[in-house]
Motif scaffolding. Structure first.
Motif, PDB file in Angstrom:
ATOM      1  N   ASN A  19      11.058  -5.081  -5.141  1.00 10.49           N
ATOM      2  CA  ASN A  19      11.903  -4.718  -4.588  1.00 10.49           C
ATOM      3  C   ASN A  19      12.565  -3.546  -5.217  1.00 10.49           C
ATOM      4  O   ASN A  19      12.082  -3.141  -6.741  1.00 10.49           O
ATOM      5  N   GLU A  73      16.789  -1.599  -7.287  1.00 12.30           N
ATOM      6  CA  GLU A  73      17.887  -2.051  -7.547  1.00 12.30           C
ATOM      7  C   GLU A  73      18.357  -0.250  -7.991  1.00 12.30           C
ATOM      8  O   GLU A  73      17.464  -0.434  -8.082  1.00 12.30           O
ATOM      9  N   ILE A 103      20.606   1.179 -10.206  1.00 15.48           N
ATOM     10  CA  ILE A 103      21.980  -0.150 -11.633  1.00 15.48           C
ATOM     11  C   ILE A 103      22.763   1.210 -11.526  1.00 15.48           C
ATOM     12  O   ILE A 103      22.907   2.209 -11.962  1.00 15.48           O
ATOM     13  N   ARG A 133      15.819   1.416 -10.142  1.00 13.20           N
ATOM     14  CA  ARG A 133      14.162   0.581 -10.967  1.00 13.20           C
ATOM     15  C   ARG A 133      13.515  -0.492 -10.084  1.00 13.20           C
ATOM     16  O   ARG A 133      14.477  -0.680  -9.356  1.00 13.20           O
ATOM     17  N   ASN A 193      10.544  -3.095  -9.559  1.00 17.05           N
ATOM     18  CA  ASN A 193      10.259  -4.369  -9.911  1.00 17.05           C
ATOM     19  C   ASN A 193       8.513  -4.132  -8.989  1.00 17.05           C
ATOM     20  O   ASN A 193       8.751  -3.975  -7.528  1.00 17.05           O
ATOM     21  N   TYR A 236       8.206  -2.482 -14.533  1.00 22.50           N
ATOM     22  CA  TYR A 236       9.119  -1.910 -13.978  1.00 22.50           C
ATOM     23  C   TYR A 236       9.145  -0.623 -14.185  1.00 22.50           C
ATOM     24  O   TYR A 236       9.053  -0.285 -15.318  1.00 22.50           O
ATOM     25  N   GLN A 284      22.842   3.842  -1.996  1.00 23.76           N
ATOM     26  CA  GLN A 284      22.475   2.838  -1.418  1.00 23.76           C
ATOM     27  C   GLN A 284      21.824   2.326  -0.701  1.00 23.76           C
ATOM     28  O   GLN A 284      20.818   1.698   0.021  1.00 23.76           O
ATOM     29  N   THR A 291      18.453   1.396   1.136  1.00 25.90           N
ATOM     30  CA  THR A 291      17.903  -0.105   2.037  1.00 25.90           C
ATOM     31  C   THR A 291      18.313   0.420   3.121  1.00 25.90           C
ATOM     32  O   THR A 291      17.163  -0.514   3.260  1.00 25.90           O
TER      33      THR A 291
END
Length: 135
Positions: free
Chosen positions: A5, A7, A9, A35, A37, A43, A59, A63
């Motif tokens: 995935n 992320e 931050i 990030r 993973n 990571y 985002q 996405t």
């Protein structure tokens, strides 16, 4: 090793109005880190420029555009740069600045993962020749 995935931050400075000097824009907007993973608990981190957009815009790009391209794929920077078709993404009416910042963050994170796998710093992965003398 596969990517699980992505992320995002966000770091923000809360009391930036109390500073005696004018704060840089990343202090007021936030500082974004990507990030990535993997399935082997490794990571990678990449910086997303805060000058290009807000958190929702960044985002949204990760996405809707990059997650389908990256998730459950093997880690390869070369494959990522070959398979991404920026011309198709430009037609979706997305800011080129945010797009290029996102691509840069992904490449940084993938290089970080490669460095952790090989147990070498990233600069050694990019250029393995060592210069010991000045010309």
């Amino acid at each position: 090793m596969r990517i699980l995935n992505l992320e995002i931050i966000c770091f923000k400075v809360k009391n930036h109005k109390n500073l005696t000097f004018p704060p840089p824009i990343f202090v007021t907007r936030g500082f974004y880190i990507l990030r990535i993973n993997t399935n082997e608990n490794i990571y990678g981190l990449g910086e997303i420029s805060s000058y290009v957009g807000n958190f929702n815009q960044i985002q949204n790009i990760f996405t809707n555009i990059f997650s389908p391209i990256i998730i459950n794929k093997k880690i390869s920077i070369i494959d990522f740069t070959k398979n991404i078709d920026l011309k198709k993404i430009y037609k979706k009416n997305i800011s080129k600045q945010i797009l290029h910042s996102a691509v840069s963050a992904i490449i940084q994170a993938l290089l970080d993962i490669k460095g952790k796998i090989n147990k070498k710093p990233v600069f050694e992965l990019l250029n393995s020749k060592k210069k010991t003398k000045l010309k």
